[in-house]
Design a protein around this motif. Structure first.
Motif, short mmCIF file in Angstrom:
data_model
loop_
_atom_site.label_atom_id
_atom_site.label_comp_id
_atom_site.label_asym_id
_atom_site.label_seq_id
_atom_site.Cartn_x
_atom_site.Cartn_y
_atom_site.Cartn_z
N GLU A 1 -34.23 29.26 -22.81
CA GLU A 1 -35.68 29.40 -22.73
C GLU A 1 -36.17 30.25 -23.89
N PRO A 2 -37.38 30.14 -24.31
CA PRO A 2 -38.45 29.41 -23.66
C PRO A 2 -38.52 27.93 -24.01
N GLY A 3 -37.60 27.39 -24.77
CA GLY A 3 -37.69 25.99 -25.18
C GLY A 3 -37.26 24.97 -24.14
N GLY A 4 -36.48 25.37 -23.15
CA GLY A 4 -36.06 24.46 -22.12
C GLY A 4 -34.91 23.53 -22.50
N VAL A 5 -34.18 23.85 -23.55
CA VAL A 5 -33.03 23.04 -23.95
C VAL A 5 -31.90 23.34 -22.98
N ALA A 6 -31.29 22.27 -22.41
CA ALA A 6 -30.28 22.48 -21.37
C ALA A 6 -29.01 21.69 -21.65
N PHE A 7 -27.90 22.22 -21.17
CA PHE A 7 -26.60 21.59 -21.27
C PHE A 7 -25.93 21.67 -19.91
N THR A 8 -25.19 20.64 -19.54
CA THR A 8 -24.41 20.66 -18.31
C THR A 8 -22.95 20.81 -18.68
N LEU A 9 -22.32 21.82 -18.09
CA LEU A 9 -20.92 22.12 -18.37
C LEU A 9 -20.06 21.78 -17.17
N ALA A 10 -18.88 21.24 -17.42
CA ALA A 10 -17.90 21.01 -16.37
C ALA A 10 -17.16 22.32 -16.10
N ALA A 11 -16.43 22.36 -15.00
CA ALA A 11 -15.65 23.56 -14.67
C ALA A 11 -14.73 23.92 -15.83
N PRO B 1 -38.92 33.83 -30.64
CA PRO B 1 -38.95 32.42 -31.03
C PRO B 1 -39.61 32.23 -32.39
N GLY B 2 -39.00 31.41 -33.21
CA GLY B 2 -39.56 31.11 -34.52
C GLY B 2 -39.14 32.06 -35.62
N GLU B 3 -38.51 33.17 -35.27
CA GLU B 3 -38.14 34.15 -36.28
C GLU B 3 -36.66 34.12 -36.64
N SER B 4 -35.87 33.35 -35.90
CA SER B 4 -34.44 33.32 -36.16
C SER B 4 -33.89 31.98 -35.72
N ASP B 5 -32.75 31.59 -36.29
CA ASP B 5 -32.05 30.39 -35.85
C ASP B 5 -31.01 30.77 -34.81
N TYR B 6 -30.93 29.96 -33.77
CA TYR B 6 -29.90 30.11 -32.76
C TYR B 6 -29.10 28.82 -32.78
N VAL B 7 -27.80 28.93 -32.92
CA VAL B 7 -26.95 27.75 -33.03
C VAL B 7 -26.08 27.67 -31.77
N ILE B 8 -26.03 26.47 -31.18
CA ILE B 8 -25.21 26.23 -30.01
C ILE B 8 -24.00 25.41 -30.45
N LEU B 9 -22.81 25.91 -30.13
CA LEU B 9 -21.56 25.24 -30.48
C LEU B 9 -20.85 24.80 -29.21
N ASP B 10 -20.22 23.62 -29.26
CA ASP B 10 -19.43 23.18 -28.11
C ASP B 10 -18.08 23.90 -28.10
N SER B 11 -17.25 23.58 -27.13
CA SER B 11 -15.98 24.30 -26.99
C SER B 11 -15.00 24.01 -28.12
N ASN B 12 -15.31 23.01 -28.96
CA ASN B 12 -14.48 22.72 -30.14
C ASN B 12 -15.04 23.34 -31.41
N GLY B 13 -16.14 24.09 -31.27
CA GLY B 13 -16.74 24.75 -32.43
C GLY B 13 -17.70 23.88 -33.22
N GLU C 1 -21.32 22.14 -33.92
CA GLU C 1 -22.73 22.41 -33.64
C GLU C 1 -23.32 21.26 -32.82
N VAL C 2 -23.95 21.60 -31.69
CA VAL C 2 -24.58 20.59 -30.84
C VAL C 2 -26.10 20.75 -30.80
N ALA C 3 -26.59 21.92 -31.19
CA ALA C 3 -28.04 22.14 -31.23
C ALA C 3 -28.36 23.35 -32.10
N ARG C 4 -29.55 23.32 -32.64
CA ARG C 4 -30.09 24.46 -33.39
C ARG C 4 -31.48 24.70 -32.83
N LEU C 5 -31.71 25.91 -32.34
CA LEU C 5 -33.00 26.25 -31.73
C LEU C 5 -33.80 27.09 -32.68
N TRP C 6 -35.05 26.76 -32.87
CA TRP C 6 -36.03 27.40 -33.74
C TRP C 6 -35.62 27.23 -35.14
#
Length: 76
Positions: free
Chosen positions: A15-25, A57-69, A71-76
């Motif tokens: 949040e506040p962007g609402g980007v979501a990921f579903t993770l398995a156990a 929000p808007g002042e920095s990049d946030y990078v989301i990485l999967d478990s293999n490293g 990049e799956v998303a970049r926020l802002w």
């Protein structure tokens, strides 16, 4: 910052962007951000989900990485 679904499937929402990921156990994603901002990240966890509120929000990049490293998303 590593976020994982330790006991079962979980939904991780940024949040506040609402980007979501579903993770398995036992699956995880990593939030890469400027270390100076880490104390301002708010995390709320419940039995099947994690909510991550990102600062400035808007002042920095946030990078989301999967478990293999990868990049799956970049926020802002």
């Amino acid at each position: 910052m590593r976020l994982s679904a330790a006991d079962g499937p979980a939904r991780v929402t940024f949040e506040p962007g609402g980007v979501a990921f579903t993770l398995a156990a036992e699956e995880f994603i990593t939030l890469r951000l400027d270390p100076v901002l880490a104390p301002s990240v708010e995390i709320t966890a419940w039995s099947n989900g994690i909510s991550v509120w990102l600062p400035y929000p808007g002042e920095s990049d946030y990078v989301i990485l999967d478990s293999n490293g990868h990049e799956v998303a970049r926020l802002w």
